[in-house]
Design a protein around this motif. Structure first.
Motif, mmCIF file in Angstrom:
data_model
loop_
_atom_site.group_PDB
_atom_site.id
_atom_site.type_symbol
_atom_site.label_atom_id
_atom_site.label_comp_id
_atom_site.label_asym_id
_atom_site.label_seq_id
_atom_site.Cartn_x
_atom_site.Cartn_y
_atom_site.Cartn_z
ATOM 1 N N VAL A 1 29.792 -19.250 -36.194
ATOM 2 C CA VAL A 1 28.584 -18.673 -36.800
ATOM 3 C C VAL A 1 27.351 -19.220 -36.092
ATOM 4 C CG1 VAL A 1 27.186 -18.644 -38.915
ATOM 5 C CG2 VAL A 1 29.629 -18.178 -39.038
ATOM 6 N N GLY A 2 27.343 -20.493 -35.720
ATOM 7 C CA GLY A 2 26.215 -21.075 -35.012
ATOM 8 C C GLY A 2 26.010 -20.450 -33.642
ATOM 9 N N ILE A 3 27.105 -20.220 -32.937
ATOM 10 C CA ILE A 3 26.998 -19.588 -31.618
ATOM 11 C C ILE A 3 26.462 -18.168 -31.749
ATOM 12 C CG2 ILE A 3 28.370 -18.686 -29.688
ATOM 13 C CD1 ILE A 3 30.076 -21.195 -29.877
ATOM 14 N N VAL A 4 26.987 -17.420 -32.710
ATOM 15 C CA VAL A 4 26.527 -16.045 -32.918
ATOM 16 C C VAL A 4 25.046 -16.040 -33.287
ATOM 17 C CG1 VAL A 4 26.773 -14.017 -34.402
ATOM 18 C CG2 VAL A 4 28.815 -15.137 -33.472
ATOM 19 N N ALA A 5 24.615 -16.949 -34.145
ATOM 20 C CA ALA A 5 23.204 -17.018 -34.536
ATOM 21 C C ALA A 5 22.334 -17.352 -33.327
ATOM 22 C CB ALA A 5 23.024 -18.051 -35.642
ATOM 23 N N ALA A 6 22.783 -18.262 -32.474
ATOM 24 C CA ALA A 6 22.017 -18.615 -31.278
ATOM 25 C C ALA A 6 21.907 -17.423 -30.328
ATOM 26 C CB ALA A 6 22.669 -19.804 -30.574
ATOM 27 N N LYS A 7 22.971 -16.658 -30.172
ATOM 28 C CA LYS A 7 22.950 -15.484 -29.295
ATOM 29 C C LYS A 7 21.976 -14.441 -29.834
ATOM 30 C CE LYS A 7 26.213 -16.459 -26.280
ATOM 31 N NZ LYS A 7 26.041 -16.487 -24.858
ATOM 32 N N VAL A 8 21.986 -14.224 -31.163
ATOM 33 C CA VAL A 8 21.094 -13.234 -31.768
ATOM 34 C C VAL A 8 19.644 -13.662 -31.577
ATOM 35 C CG1 VAL A 8 20.332 -12.244 -33.972
ATOM 36 C CG2 VAL A 8 22.769 -12.322 -33.399
ATOM 37 N N ILE A 9 19.353 -14.926 -31.791
ATOM 38 C CA ILE A 9 17.983 -15.412 -31.631
ATOM 39 C C ILE A 9 17.544 -15.283 -30.173
ATOM 40 C CG2 ILE A 9 16.538 -17.494 -31.723
ATOM 41 C CD1 ILE A 9 18.176 -18.276 -34.243
ATOM 42 N N ASP A 10 18.419 -15.630 -29.251
ATOM 43 C CA ASP A 10 18.088 -15.524 -27.827
ATOM 44 C C ASP A 10 17.869 -14.063 -27.427
ATOM 45 O OD1 ASP A 10 17.739 -16.629 -25.197
ATOM 46 O OD2 ASP A 10 19.714 -15.794 -24.713
ATOM 47 N N TRP A 11 18.704 -13.162 -27.923
ATOM 48 C CA TRP A 11 18.595 -11.734 -27.603
ATOM 49 C C TRP A 11 17.277 -11.176 -28.124
ATOM 50 C CZ3 TRP A 11 19.052 -7.647 -31.295
ATOM 51 C CH2 TRP A 11 19.034 -6.361 -30.715
ATOM 52 N N ARG A 12 16.879 -11.590 -29.365
ATOM 53 C CA ARG A 12 15.619 -11.114 -29.933
ATOM 54 C C ARG A 12 14.437 -11.689 -29.162
ATOM 55 N NH1 ARG A 12 14.973 -6.866 -31.934
ATOM 56 N NH2 ARG A 12 13.215 -7.562 -33.177
ATOM 57 N N GLY A 13 14.604 -12.851 -28.531
ATOM 58 C CA GLY A 13 13.530 -13.440 -27.738
ATOM 59 C C GLY A 13 13.208 -12.625 -26.510
ATOM 60 N N HIS A 14 14.211 -11.954 -25.961
ATOM 61 C CA HIS A 14 13.982 -11.096 -24.783
ATOM 62 C C HIS A 14 13.300 -9.790 -25.160
ATOM 63 C CE1 HIS A 14 16.026 -13.649 -21.954
ATOM 64 N NE2 HIS A 14 17.103 -13.715 -22.740
ATOM 65 N N ALA A 15 13.328 -9.425 -26.404
ATOM 66 C CA ALA A 15 12.715 -8.153 -26.849
ATOM 67 C C ALA A 15 11.199 -8.262 -26.814
ATOM 68 C CB ALA A 15 13.201 -7.798 -28.236
ATOM 69 N N HIS A 16 10.635 -9.444 -26.926
ATOM 70 C CA HIS A 16 9.186 -9.644 -26.939
ATOM 71 C C HIS A 16 8.805 -10.653 -25.870
ATOM 72 C CE1 HIS A 16 9.062 -7.477 -30.735
ATOM 73 N NE2 HIS A 16 10.046 -8.249 -31.184
ATOM 74 N N PRO A 17 8.767 -10.258 -24.595
ATOM 75 C CA PRO A 17 8.403 -11.227 -23.541
ATOM 76 C C PRO A 17 6.929 -11.607 -23.662
ATOM 77 C CG PRO A 17 8.772 -9.043 -22.610
ATOM 78 C CD PRO A 17 9.105 -8.966 -24.071
ATOM 79 N N ASP A 18 6.612 -12.778 -23.151
ATOM 80 C CA ASP A 18 5.215 -13.259 -23.191
ATOM 81 C C ASP A 18 4.343 -12.429 -22.251
ATOM 82 O OD1 ASP A 18 5.881 -15.190 -24.961
ATOM 83 O OD2 ASP A 18 6.130 -16.760 -23.463
ATOM 84 N N HIS A 19 3.125 -12.239 -22.534
ATOM 85 C CA HIS A 19 2.199 -11.423 -21.757
ATOM 86 C C HIS A 19 1.698 -12.142 -20.565
ATOM 87 C CE1 HIS A 19 2.106 -8.243 -24.737
ATOM 88 N NE2 HIS A 19 2.083 -9.208 -25.626
#
Length: 122
Positions: A104-122
């Motif tokens: 569950v921890g690995i899956v949560a980390a992957k989801v958080i990392d994936w969502r981080g790529h959806a909003h790149p820094d300007h």
């Protein structure tokens, strides 16, 4: 047993009943329970038939001073349930729980990392 022995026994029984009743209460009354139980035990030793037996040498005279007994203030535990074979306490295997938490921890980390790529820094 003569009449005086019976009266002393009744008085000791009454004292013991009062001690048991006080032991079931809280507060200052509970503190009186043990002395009343001790008095009941002592009173039973004062029966004339026992005094006469001690004087004749038929009863022990070198007994230690005893303490009276007081009933427990609450219900006592019943019999323990039979222990299962294998010594397990029941429930899931702890290694299974640790493994599931790891996944569950690995899956949560992957989801958080994936969502981080959806909003790149300007």
């Amino acid at each position: 047993m003569n009449a005086l022995d019976e009266k002393i026994e009744r008085a000791a029984d009454w004292l013991q009943a009062q001690a048991d009743q006080f032991a079931a209460q809280d507060g200052p009354a509970a503190k009186l329970a043990q002395p009343l139980a001790d008095d009941a035990a002592f009173l039973r030793k004062l029966k004339p038939s026992l005094i006469a037996a001690r004087a004749r040498g038929e009863a022990p005279v070198d007994q230690e001073p005893g303490q009276g007994t007081v009933a427990p203030s609450g219900p006592q535990l019943g019999a323990r349930p039979a222990k299962k074979r294998g010594g397990g306490g029941g429930g899931p295997n702890p290694f299974l729980v640790i493994g599931a938490a790891f996944v569950v921890g690995i899956v949560a980390a992957k989801v958080i990392d994936w969502r981080g790529h959806a909003h790149p820094d300007h």
